[in-house]
Design a protein around this motif. Structure first.
Motif, short mmCIF file in Angstrom:
data_model
loop_
_atom_site.label_atom_id
_atom_site.label_comp_id
_atom_site.label_asym_id
_atom_site.label_seq_id
_atom_site.Cartn_x
_atom_site.Cartn_y
_atom_site.Cartn_z
N LEU A 1 45.90 46.98 55.82
CA LEU A 1 46.20 46.55 54.68
C LEU A 1 44.89 46.26 53.87
O LEU A 1 44.33 45.65 54.33
CB LEU A 1 47.09 45.36 54.37
CG LEU A 1 47.48 44.92 52.89
CD1 LEU A 1 48.19 46.23 52.20
CD2 LEU A 1 48.38 43.69 52.78
N PRO A 2 44.52 47.22 52.81
CA PRO A 2 42.97 47.08 52.26
C PRO A 2 42.82 45.58 51.55
O PRO A 2 44.00 45.05 51.43
CB PRO A 2 43.05 48.12 51.20
CG PRO A 2 44.43 48.99 51.43
CD PRO A 2 45.18 48.26 52.16
N PRO A 3 41.78 45.30 51.30
CA PRO A 3 41.52 44.08 50.86
C PRO A 3 42.14 44.01 49.37
O PRO A 3 42.09 45.07 48.57
CB PRO A 3 40.05 43.88 50.85
CG PRO A 3 39.49 44.82 51.68
CD PRO A 3 40.50 45.67 51.76
N PHE A 4 42.35 42.85 48.81
CA PHE A 4 42.63 42.64 47.30
C PHE A 4 41.44 42.38 46.57
O PHE A 4 40.71 41.75 47.03
CB PHE A 4 43.80 41.28 47.28
CG PHE A 4 44.97 41.44 48.33
CD1 PHE A 4 46.10 42.13 47.51
CD2 PHE A 4 45.00 41.19 49.26
CE1 PHE A 4 47.42 42.32 47.90
CE2 PHE A 4 46.36 41.35 50.16
CZ PHE A 4 47.37 41.78 49.45
N GLN A 5 41.66 42.87 45.34
CA GLN A 5 40.69 42.75 44.34
C GLN A 5 41.08 41.16 43.57
O GLN A 5 42.02 41.19 43.25
CB GLN A 5 40.50 43.99 43.30
CG GLN A 5 39.41 43.53 42.30
CD GLN A 5 39.15 44.81 41.55
OE1 GLN A 5 40.28 45.46 41.23
NE2 GLN A 5 38.08 44.83 40.97
N VAL A 6 40.12 40.57 43.41
CA VAL A 6 40.16 39.48 42.72
C VAL A 6 40.20 39.49 41.21
O VAL A 6 39.04 39.99 40.87
CB VAL A 6 39.17 38.02 43.35
CG1 VAL A 6 39.41 36.78 42.49
CG2 VAL A 6 39.12 38.02 44.67
N ILE A 7 41.02 39.01 40.71
CA ILE A 7 41.04 39.17 39.23
C ILE A 7 40.53 37.77 38.46
O ILE A 7 39.74 37.93 37.87
CB ILE A 7 42.53 39.22 38.72
CG1 ILE A 7 43.27 40.41 39.31
CG2 ILE A 7 42.54 39.18 37.16
CD1 ILE A 7 42.61 41.78 39.06
N ASN A 8 41.03 36.68 38.79
CA ASN A 8 40.60 35.52 38.51
C ASN A 8 41.00 34.32 39.39
O ASN A 8 42.23 34.38 40.01
CB ASN A 8 41.17 35.09 37.02
CG ASN A 8 40.50 33.85 36.27
OD1 ASN A 8 39.54 33.55 36.66
ND2 ASN A 8 41.13 33.74 35.21
N CYS A 9 40.49 33.21 39.71
CA CYS A 9 40.62 31.68 40.19
C CYS A 9 40.52 30.66 39.42
O CYS A 9 39.45 30.55 38.60
CB CYS A 9 39.75 31.66 41.70
SG CYS A 9 40.04 33.02 42.82
N LYS A 10 41.34 30.03 39.07
CA LYS A 10 41.57 28.71 38.64
C LYS A 10 42.59 27.65 39.27
O LYS A 10 43.65 28.04 39.46
CB LYS A 10 41.81 29.01 36.98
CG LYS A 10 41.79 27.75 36.18
CD LYS A 10 41.77 28.18 34.88
CE LYS A 10 41.72 27.20 33.74
NZ LYS A 10 41.82 27.62 32.37
N GLY A 11 41.86 26.34 39.21
CA GLY A 11 43.10 25.37 39.64
C GLY A 11 43.44 25.66 41.14
O GLY A 11 44.63 25.14 41.30
N GLY A 12 42.75 26.19 42.00
CA GLY A 12 43.34 26.16 43.38
C GLY A 12 44.19 27.63 43.55
O GLY A 12 44.92 27.60 44.60
N ARG A 13 44.26 28.33 42.50
CA ARG A 13 45.13 29.62 42.46
C ARG A 13 44.34 30.67 42.21
O ARG A 13 43.27 30.70 41.27
CB ARG A 13 46.38 29.57 41.50
CG ARG A 13 47.18 28.30 41.51
CD ARG A 13 47.94 27.79 42.75
NE ARG A 13 49.10 28.96 42.71
CZ ARG A 13 50.09 29.06 43.79
NH1 ARG A 13 50.18 28.20 44.83
NH2 ARG A 13 50.94 29.77 43.74
N CYS A 14 44.71 31.97 42.80
CA CYS A 14 43.82 33.09 42.56
C CYS A 14 44.78 34.15 42.07
O CYS A 14 45.91 34.31 42.62
CB CYS A 14 43.13 33.69 43.51
SG CYS A 14 41.63 32.32 43.90
N TRP A 15 44.32 35.14 41.01
CA TRP A 15 45.36 36.34 41.01
C TRP A 15 44.59 37.31 41.41
O TRP A 15 43.38 37.42 41.12
CB TRP A 15 45.42 36.52 39.35
CG TRP A 15 46.30 35.37 38.84
CD1 TRP A 15 47.70 35.55 38.52
CD2 TRP A 15 45.89 33.98 38.45
NE1 TRP A 15 48.31 34.32 37.95
CE2 TRP A 15 47.20 33.39 38.04
CE3 TRP A 15 44.91 33.32 38.54
CZ2 TRP A 15 47.20 32.06 37.56
CZ3 TRP A 15 44.81 32.06 38.21
CH2 TRP A 15 46.24 31.27 37.74
N VAL A 16 45.30 38.18 42.27
CA VAL A 16 44.71 39.39 42.81
C VAL A 16 45.72 40.59 42.83
O VAL A 16 46.60 40.50 42.17
CB VAL A 16 44.62 39.20 44.45
CG1 VAL A 16 43.63 37.71 44.76
CG2 VAL A 16 45.94 38.90 45.09
#
Length: 56
Positions: free
Chosen positions: A20-35
């Motif tokens: 499974l390829p790596p995930f691209q990070v969209i944003n991280c805030k408050g202990g959560r990340c959107w990938v």
């Protein structure tokens, strides 16, 4: 200590399969990340706990 995961960088989940390829990070805030996977398109994102990710 948390890895700095900057938007646009790539990260892997803990115990992520090698095929499974790596995930691209969209944003991280408050202990959560959107990938996302690049094949998902720009509008499909997944919210993940920061502690489950590591820099790719």
């Amino acid at each position: 200590m948390l890895d700095l995961l900057a938007p646009g960088s790539f990260a892997k989940l803990e115990n992520q399969p090698n095929d499974l390829p790596p995930f691209q990070v969209i944003n991280c805030k408050g202990g959560r990340c959107w990938v996302r996977q690049q094949s998902w398109g720009r509008h499909v994102q997944w919210e993940v706990e920061h502690c489950r990710l590591k820099s790719a």
